[in-house]
Motif scaffolding. Structure first.
Motif, mmCIF file in Angstrom:
data_model
loop_
_atom_site.group_PDB
_atom_site.id
_atom_site.type_symbol
_atom_site.label_atom_id
_atom_site.label_comp_id
_atom_site.label_asym_id
_atom_site.label_seq_id
_atom_site.Cartn_x
_atom_site.Cartn_y
_atom_site.Cartn_z
ATOM 1 N N UNK A 168 0.839 -1.199 0.000
ATOM 2 C CA UNK A 168 0.000 0.000 0.000
ATOM 3 C C UNK A 168 0.873 1.248 0.000
ATOM 4 N N UNK A 169 1.895 1.236 0.835
ATOM 5 C CA UNK A 169 2.811 2.382 0.873
ATOM 6 C C UNK A 169 3.574 2.512 -0.439
ATOM 7 N N UNK A 170 4.015 1.394 -1.005
ATOM 8 C CA UNK A 170 4.774 1.447 -2.265
ATOM 9 C C UNK A 170 3.913 1.992 -3.402
ATOM 10 N N UNK A 171 2.679 1.497 -3.537
ATOM 11 C CA UNK A 171 1.831 1.967 -4.629
ATOM 12 C C UNK A 171 1.381 3.410 -4.421
ATOM 13 N N UNK A 172 1.195 3.793 -3.172
ATOM 14 C CA UNK A 172 0.908 5.204 -2.913
ATOM 15 C C UNK A 172 2.105 6.050 -3.329
ATOM 16 N N UNK A 173 3.304 5.545 -3.042
ATOM 17 C CA UNK A 173 4.522 6.250 -3.447
ATOM 18 C C UNK A 173 4.587 6.367 -4.965
ATOM 19 N N UNK A 174 4.366 5.250 -5.667
ATOM 20 C CA UNK A 174 4.420 5.279 -7.125
ATOM 21 C C UNK A 174 3.404 6.269 -7.699
ATOM 22 N N UNK A 175 2.221 6.290 -7.086
ATOM 23 C CA UNK A 175 1.157 7.123 -7.619
ATOM 24 C C UNK A 175 1.204 8.581 -7.218
ATOM 25 N N UNK A 176 1.681 8.875 -6.022
ATOM 26 C CA UNK A 176 1.558 10.232 -5.511
ATOM 27 C C UNK A 176 2.869 10.970 -5.285
ATOM 28 N N UNK A 177 3.974 10.272 -5.231
ATOM 29 C CA UNK A 177 5.249 10.938 -4.949
ATOM 30 C C UNK A 177 5.560 12.061 -5.944
ATOM 31 N N UNK A 178 5.385 11.840 -7.247
ATOM 32 C CA UNK A 178 5.638 12.955 -8.170
ATOM 33 C C UNK A 178 4.728 14.155 -7.908
ATOM 34 N N UNK A 179 3.484 13.886 -7.563
ATOM 35 C CA UNK A 179 2.551 14.978 -7.272
ATOM 36 C C UNK A 179 2.978 15.755 -6.032
ATOM 37 N N UNK A 180 3.425 15.037 -5.027
ATOM 38 C CA UNK A 180 3.896 15.687 -3.805
ATOM 39 C C UNK A 180 5.083 16.592 -4.129
ATOM 40 N N UNK A 219 5.843 17.839 -7.014
ATOM 41 C CA UNK A 219 5.398 18.937 -7.866
ATOM 42 C C UNK A 219 4.708 20.017 -7.043
ATOM 43 N N UNK A 220 3.861 19.589 -6.125
ATOM 44 C CA UNK A 220 3.177 20.569 -5.275
ATOM 45 C C UNK A 220 4.157 21.302 -4.372
ATOM 46 N N UNK A 222 -7.639 11.058 1.231
ATOM 47 C CA UNK A 222 -7.240 11.931 2.341
ATOM 48 C C UNK A 222 -6.786 13.305 1.838
ATOM 49 N N UNK A 223 -6.041 13.292 0.738
ATOM 50 C CA UNK A 223 -5.587 14.566 0.166
ATOM 51 C C UNK A 223 -6.778 15.409 -0.276
ATOM 52 N N UNK A 224 -7.736 14.765 -0.957
ATOM 53 C CA UNK A 224 -8.913 15.500 -1.412
ATOM 54 C C UNK A 224 -9.743 16.020 -0.236
ATOM 55 N N UNK A 225 -9.849 15.213 0.814
ATOM 56 C CA UNK A 225 -10.654 15.610 1.972
ATOM 57 C C UNK A 225 -10.021 16.737 2.764
ATOM 58 N N UNK A 226 -8.693 16.753 2.825
ATOM 59 C CA UNK A 226 -8.018 17.743 3.656
ATOM 60 C C UNK A 226 -7.401 18.883 2.863
ATOM 61 N N UNK A 227 -7.191 18.656 1.562
ATOM 62 C CA UNK A 227 -6.543 19.683 0.752
ATOM 63 C C UNK A 227 -5.067 19.822 1.056
ATOM 64 N N UNK A 228 -4.511 18.831 1.716
ATOM 65 C CA UNK A 228 -3.119 18.887 2.143
ATOM 66 C C UNK A 228 -2.507 17.502 2.031
ATOM 67 N N UNK A 229 -1.182 17.464 1.955
ATOM 68 C CA UNK A 229 -0.473 16.172 1.945
ATOM 69 C C UNK A 229 -0.137 15.703 3.356
#
Length: 188
Positions: free
Chosen positions: A81-93, A95-96, A149-156
């Protein structure tokens, strides 16, 4: 349910006669053969008979594998779960950049040394039918949960804190998985 009750009850004897490894191979062959036969049949009674064979294999596996396997599912699932979250969201983090060692470093200072954070996050990973099957179901929650969680809080911050907390699951399950014992020892 009947297959699990009747066949599962006799699983201990099967393991004593064949051993754990041969029993595991037998149950996998039984499940695979039953699934193949079921896919080829249109006759209801034969389809149901093939279903019994398939469930018999699953019942044996359900009895002989659980003690260590569930810890492996928890460890694999949380790590994935952590690895796939990393693959999916790390670039976005990155970038933000409105967002360390591992997730903590990303939380504190994501763009300071992204190569180091990527290596450390990769080192946190590491890794059977039950483990991967259920583990991937758990793993699928990682990217979805982080996004929600990001959408709900608007934050990483909340998603990264949740991923840091998942390290406790990995550590606890990993402790069980890494104990110096054989699966066969848990069946006695």
């Amino acid at each position: 349910m009947l297959c699990f009750a009747v066949i599962g009850f006799g699983s201990g004897g099967l393991v004593r006669r064949l051993g754990l490894h041969r029993s595991a191979v037998a149950l996998l062959v039984l499940v695979a053969a039953g699934l193949v036969v079921r896919s080829l049949l249109e006759d209801t009674p034969l389809f149901l008979a093939a279903t019994v064979f398939t469930l018999a294999g699953a019942a044996v596996g359900n009895v002989i594998l659980p003690p260590l396997a569930w810890a492996m599912v928890a460890c694999f699932g949380a790590q994935s779960a952590a690895a796939y979250a990393q693959f999916g969201w790390y670039p976005e983090i990155l970038t933000d950049d409105g967002a360390g060692a591992g997730w903590l470093g990303v939380l504190v200072s994501p763009s300071s040394v992204p190569l180091l954070w990527s290596v450390l996050l990769g080192l946190g990973g590491g890794s059977s039918l039950l483990t991967q099957g259920l583990g991937y179901l758990v793993a699928g929650l990682g990217p979805f949960g982080v996004g929600a969680l990001h959408d709900a809080t608007g934050s990483w911050t909340a998603p990264l804190v949740a991923l840091i907390a998942s390290s406790a699951v990995i550590a606890a399950a990993g402790d069980v998985v890494s104990r110096p014992r054989m699966l066969e020892d848990t069946l006695r």
